[in-house]
Design a protein around this motif. Structure first.
Motif, PDB file in Angstrom:
ATOM      1  N   ASN A  24     -13.048  -0.702   5.560  1.00 53.58           N
ATOM      2  CA  ASN A  24     -12.851  -1.803   4.618  1.00 53.58           C
ATOM      3  C   ASN A  24     -11.644  -1.565   3.728  1.00 53.58           C
ATOM      4  O   ASN A  24     -10.863  -2.486   3.472  1.00 53.58           O
ATOM      5  CB  ASN A  24     -14.097  -2.012   3.758  1.00 53.58           C
ATOM      6  N   SER A  25     -11.487  -0.340   3.246  1.00 54.38           N
ATOM      7  CA  SER A  25     -10.363  -0.007   2.366  1.00 54.38           C
ATOM      8  C   SER A  25      -9.034  -0.169   3.076  1.00 54.38           C
ATOM      9  O   SER A  25      -8.082  -0.724   2.515  1.00 54.38           O
ATOM     10  CB  SER A  25     -10.496   1.417   1.835  1.00 54.38           C
ATOM     11  N   TYR A  26      -8.959   0.310   4.309  1.00 54.98           N
ATOM     12  CA  TYR A  26      -7.713   0.193   5.076  1.00 54.98           C
ATOM     13  C   TYR A  26      -7.384  -1.274   5.341  1.00 54.98           C
ATOM     14  O   TYR A  26      -6.230  -1.694   5.218  1.00 54.98           O
ATOM     15  CB  TYR A  26      -7.825   0.957   6.399  1.00 54.98           C
ATOM     16  N   HIS A  27      -8.393  -2.045   5.698  1.00 53.52           N
ATOM     17  CA  HIS A  27      -8.179  -3.470   5.961  1.00 53.52           C
ATOM     18  C   HIS A  27      -7.693  -4.184   4.697  1.00 53.52           C
ATOM     19  O   HIS A  27      -6.744  -4.970   4.749  1.00 53.52           O
ATOM     20  CB  HIS A  27      -9.472  -4.100   6.478  1.00 53.52           C
ATOM     21  N   LEU A  28      -8.327  -3.905   3.582  1.00 60.73           N
ATOM     22  CA  LEU A  28      -7.939  -4.534   2.324  1.00 60.73           C
ATOM     23  C   LEU A  28      -6.531  -4.135   1.914  1.00 60.73           C
ATOM     24  O   LEU A  28      -5.728  -4.974   1.495  1.00 60.73           O
ATOM     25  CB  LEU A  28      -8.932  -4.188   1.213  1.00 60.73           C
ATOM     26  N   PHE A  29      -6.197  -2.848   2.047  1.00 56.15           N
ATOM     27  CA  PHE A  29      -4.847  -2.418   1.670  1.00 56.15           C
ATOM     28  C   PHE A  29      -3.807  -3.099   2.561  1.00 56.15           C
ATOM     29  O   PHE A  29      -2.753  -3.519   2.071  1.00 56.15           O
ATOM     30  CB  PHE A  29      -4.700  -0.896   1.745  1.00 56.15           C
ATOM     31  N   ASP A  30      -4.110  -3.233   3.849  1.00 56.42           N
ATOM     32  CA  ASP A  30      -3.191  -3.953   4.749  1.00 56.42           C
ATOM     33  C   ASP A  30      -2.980  -5.377   4.263  1.00 56.42           C
ATOM     34  O   ASP A  30      -1.849  -5.869   4.245  1.00 56.42           O
ATOM     35  CB  ASP A  30      -3.723  -3.971   6.177  1.00 56.42           C
ATOM     36  N   GLN A  31      -4.059  -6.044   3.883  1.00 53.60           N
ATOM     37  CA  GLN A  31      -3.957  -7.417   3.396  1.00 53.60           C
ATOM     38  C   GLN A  31      -3.077  -7.491   2.147  1.00 53.60           C
ATOM     39  O   GLN A  31      -2.212  -8.361   2.033  1.00 53.60           O
ATOM     40  CB  GLN A  31      -5.340  -7.987   3.072  1.00 53.60           C
ATOM     41  N   VAL A  32      -3.316  -6.585   1.197  1.00 52.25           N
ATOM     42  CA  VAL A  32      -2.540  -6.578  -0.050  1.00 52.25           C
ATOM     43  C   VAL A  32      -1.063  -6.307   0.244  1.00 52.25           C
ATOM     44  O   VAL A  32      -0.176  -6.985  -0.276  1.00 52.25           O
ATOM     45  CB  VAL A  32      -3.098  -5.536  -1.050  1.00 52.25           C
ATOM     46  N   PHE A  33      -0.794  -5.340   1.120  1.00 57.22           N
ATOM     47  CA  PHE A  33       0.590  -5.009   1.438  1.00 57.22           C
ATOM     48  C   PHE A  33       1.284  -6.173   2.153  1.00 57.22           C
ATOM     49  O   PHE A  33       2.411  -6.544   1.799  1.00 57.22           O
ATOM     50  CB  PHE A  33       0.665  -3.740   2.294  1.00 57.22           C
ATOM     51  N   LEU A  34       0.615  -6.757   3.131  1.00 57.83           N
ATOM     52  CA  LEU A  34       1.225  -7.877   3.856  1.00 57.83           C
ATOM     53  C   LEU A  34       1.456  -9.072   2.934  1.00 57.83           C
ATOM     54  O   LEU A  34       2.465  -9.771   3.060  1.00 57.83           O
ATOM     55  CB  LEU A  34       0.359  -8.267   5.056  1.00 57.83           C
ATOM     56  N   GLN A  35       0.541  -9.283   2.020  1.00 55.39           N
ATOM     57  CA  GLN A  35       0.711 -10.360   1.041  1.00 55.39           C
ATOM     58  C   GLN A  35       1.923 -10.073   0.149  1.00 55.39           C
ATOM     59  O   GLN A  35       2.685 -10.977  -0.174  1.00 55.39           O
ATOM     60  CB  GLN A  35      -0.565 -10.473   0.212  1.00 55.39           C
TER      61      GLN A  35
END
Length: 139
Positions: free
Chosen positions: A104-115
């Motif tokens: 979950n943490s990796y997925h969320l960080f990816d989302q934040v970075f891509l955003q």
């Protein structure tokens, strides 16, 4: 005029704050310190982690790694499984709860970075990826 290191530091802080403050961020393991979370991430990233591979990845001594692993075992974050080929070696396995937490943490960080980098054109994102990979290869 800001230096590139100042700009990088500011960007890193902003991304981390967005990640930490995200409403989607899991609070499954609230008692993890920042360093414990980093150590858990190292274990998550390793394929069949052992005490030695964990110490190397974390860049800490084996005695320090032993203390961390023992603490994680007591908290139920990890289990150990002896190697079937070499009884001196034990593999470390994250609990299901921590595996889910890391995913979950990796997925969320990816989302934040891509955003965050969504302001860049596709060509700029490709160039950024190339430059980051080039720097990463030297570390």
């Amino acid at each position: 005029m800001e230096t590139i290191s100042q700009t990088f530091s500011e960007l890193y802080d902003k991304i981390l704050i967005r990640y930490e403050n995200s409403s989607e961020r899991s609070r499954q393991v609230p008692d993890l310190s920042a360093s414990d979370e980093q150590y858990i991430n190292f274990l998550y990233e390793l394929d069949q982690p052992t005490l030695t591979s964990f110490a190397e990845k974390s860049q800490i001594s084996k005695p320090a790694a032993t203390r961390i692993i023992q603490r994680f075992l007591k908290k139920g974050y990890l289990s150990k499984q002896p190697s079937s080929q070499d009884k001196r070696v034990s593999y470390l396995h994250l609990s299901q709860q921590l595996r889910a937490y890391c995913q979950n943490s990796y997925h969320l960080f990816d989302q934040v970075f891509l955003q965050t980098i969504s302001v860049l054109s596709p060509a700029e994102r490709t160039q950024l990826a190339y430059l980051m990979d080039k720097v990463n290869q030297q570390l």
